[in-house]
Scaffold this motif. Structure first.
Motif, PDB file in Angstrom:
ATOM      1  N   ALA A   1     -19.421  -4.558   5.616  1.00 59.29           N
ATOM      2  CA  ALA A   1     -18.796  -3.742   4.571  1.00 59.29           C
ATOM      3  C   ALA A   1     -18.518  -4.579   3.327  1.00 59.29           C
ATOM      4  O   ALA A   1     -18.689  -4.101   2.200  1.00 59.29           O
ATOM      5  CB  ALA A   1     -17.505  -3.129   5.094  1.00 59.29           C
TER       6      ALA A   1
ATOM      7  N   ALA B   1     -21.698  -4.868   1.465  1.00 55.99           N
ATOM      8  CA  ALA B   1     -22.009  -3.599   0.801  1.00 55.99           C
ATOM      9  C   ALA B   1     -21.144  -3.409  -0.441  1.00 55.99           C
ATOM     10  O   ALA B   1     -21.615  -2.880  -1.457  1.00 55.99           O
ATOM     11  CB  ALA B   1     -21.815  -2.444   1.769  1.00 55.99           C
ATOM     12  N   ILE B   2     -19.901  -3.832  -0.381  1.00 56.12           N
ATOM     13  CA  ILE B   2     -19.020  -3.741  -1.552  1.00 56.12           C
ATOM     14  C   ILE B   2     -19.534  -4.642  -2.662  1.00 56.12           C
ATOM     15  O   ILE B   2     -19.578  -4.239  -3.832  1.00 56.12           O
ATOM     16  CB  ILE B   2     -17.566  -4.113  -1.164  1.00 56.12           C
TER      17      ILE B   2
ATOM     18  N   ASP C   1     -22.814  -0.806  -3.108  1.00 53.71           N
ATOM     19  CA  ASP C   1     -23.200   0.359  -2.313  1.00 53.71           C
ATOM     20  C   ASP C   1     -21.990   1.127  -1.799  1.00 53.71           C
ATOM     21  O   ASP C   1     -22.106   2.291  -1.435  1.00 53.71           O
ATOM     22  CB  ASP C   1     -24.075  -0.067  -1.130  1.00 53.71           C
ATOM     23  N   ILE C   2     -20.841   0.476  -1.735  1.00 52.13           N
ATOM     24  CA  ILE C   2     -19.608   1.119  -1.284  1.00 52.13           C
ATOM     25  C   ILE C   2     -18.546   0.891  -2.348  1.00 52.13           C
ATOM     26  O   ILE C   2     -18.360  -0.221  -2.823  1.00 52.13           O
ATOM     27  CB  ILE C   2     -19.132   0.532   0.060  1.00 52.13           C
ATOM     28  N   THR C   3     -17.882   1.961  -2.688  1.00 55.31           N
ATOM     29  CA  THR C   3     -16.746   1.861  -3.598  1.00 55.31           C
ATOM     30  C   THR C   3     -15.500   2.315  -2.842  1.00 55.31           C
ATOM     31  O   THR C   3     -15.571   2.714  -1.690  1.00 55.31           O
ATOM     32  CB  THR C   3     -16.957   2.728  -4.847  1.00 55.31           C
TER      33      THR C   3
ATOM     34  N   ILE D   1     -15.061   5.347   5.416  1.00 56.28           N
ATOM     35  CA  ILE D   1     -16.491   5.111   5.290  1.00 56.28           C
ATOM     36  C   ILE D   1     -17.023   4.860   6.695  1.00 56.28           C
ATOM     37  O   ILE D   1     -16.592   3.927   7.373  1.00 56.28           O
ATOM     38  CB  ILE D   1     -16.774   3.916   4.362  1.00 56.28           C
TER      39      ILE D   1
ATOM     40  N   GLU E   1     -22.973   4.267   7.594  1.00 56.50           N
ATOM     41  CA  GLU E   1     -23.337   3.984   6.208  1.00 56.50           C
ATOM     42  C   GLU E   1     -23.623   2.502   5.985  1.00 56.50           C
ATOM     43  O   GLU E   1     -24.078   2.108   4.915  1.00 56.50           O
ATOM     44  CB  GLU E   1     -22.214   4.437   5.273  1.00 56.50           C
ATOM     45  N   LEU E   2     -23.351   1.681   6.976  1.00 56.95           N
ATOM     46  CA  LEU E   2     -23.556   0.237   6.871  1.00 56.95           C
ATOM     47  C   LEU E   2     -24.805  -0.232   7.611  1.00 56.95           C
ATOM     48  O   LEU E   2     -24.982  -1.423   7.829  1.00 56.95           O
ATOM     49  CB  LEU E   2     -22.334  -0.508   7.417  1.00 56.95           C
TER      50      LEU E   2
ATOM     51  N   TYR F   1     -14.902   4.100  11.702  1.00 58.49           N
ATOM     52  CA  TYR F   1     -14.953   4.032  10.240  1.00 58.49           C
ATOM     53  C   TYR F   1     -14.170   2.829   9.738  1.00 58.49           C
ATOM     54  O   TYR F   1     -13.456   2.167  10.498  1.00 58.49           O
ATOM     55  CB  TYR F   1     -14.385   5.307   9.617  1.00 58.49           C
TER      56      TYR F   1
ATOM     57  N   GLU G   1     -11.529  -2.539  -3.557  1.00 58.24           N
ATOM     58  CA  GLU G   1     -12.737  -3.291  -3.224  1.00 58.24           C
ATOM     59  C   GLU G   1     -12.523  -4.283  -2.084  1.00 58.24           C
ATOM     60  O   GLU G   1     -13.145  -5.337  -2.033  1.00 58.24           O
ATOM     61  CB  GLU G   1     -13.293  -3.996  -4.455  1.00 58.24           C
TER      62      GLU G   1
END
Length: 144
Positions: free
Chosen positions: A61, A64-65, A69-71, A76, A80-81, A102, A108
């Motif tokens: 994660a 991804a941040i 890709d992740i806000t 989440i 999604e990862l 999740y 962030e």
């Protein structure tokens, strides 16, 4: 005197029933102590593996941040990862429930995580996500 000792040693033909019974009782006591201890060691190692998997999800994660890709968001899903996660082996021999598992991201940063399967999960007693700072073996609880 030496001849008496030799004669006694020659007459010794085996173990008596009492001696064999004593050995069996001692082995039974050792087994009764060892088996539960081994079971606890195996269970603790599975819980440690759940915590290690959670750390792997948290690191994915964070990547991804950094990639944008992740806000910030409420929940989440770990599905999604997929781009950032390699396959995780569930220590209980099951698969993690992607609908129930999740992470929470705020400012962030990954703040909370919930990682569950049908048997147990990394969650608090109320089935809520656990703070990333509080990841420990005791955070893995059995589903009831």
């Amino acid at each position: 005197m030496l001849q008496k000792c030799r004669k006694m040693l020659r007459n010794e033909k085996g173990l008596t029933l009492i001696e064999l019974l004593a050995v069996v009782v001692i082995l039974g006591i050792i087994a009764a102590i060892a088996v539960p201890s081994i079971g606890n060691i195996i269970d603790n190692s599975k819980k440690d593996a759940h915590v290690a998997n959670a750390e792997q999800v948290i690191n994915a994660a964070r990547m991804a941040i950094l990639n944008g890709d992740i806000t910030d968001g409420d929940e989440i899903g770990i599905d999604e990862l997929d781009e950032y996660l390699e396959s995780m082996d569930d220590p209980d021999g099951e698969e993690y429930d992607t609908d129930e598992s999740y992470i929470n991201v705020a400012d962030e940063k990954v703040t909370h995580i919930k990682l569950v399967n049908d048997t147990r999960g990394l969650q608090d007693a109320d089935k809520n996500a656990v703070s990333v700072d509080d990841l420990k073996r005791e955070s893995v609880i059995d589903n009831e």
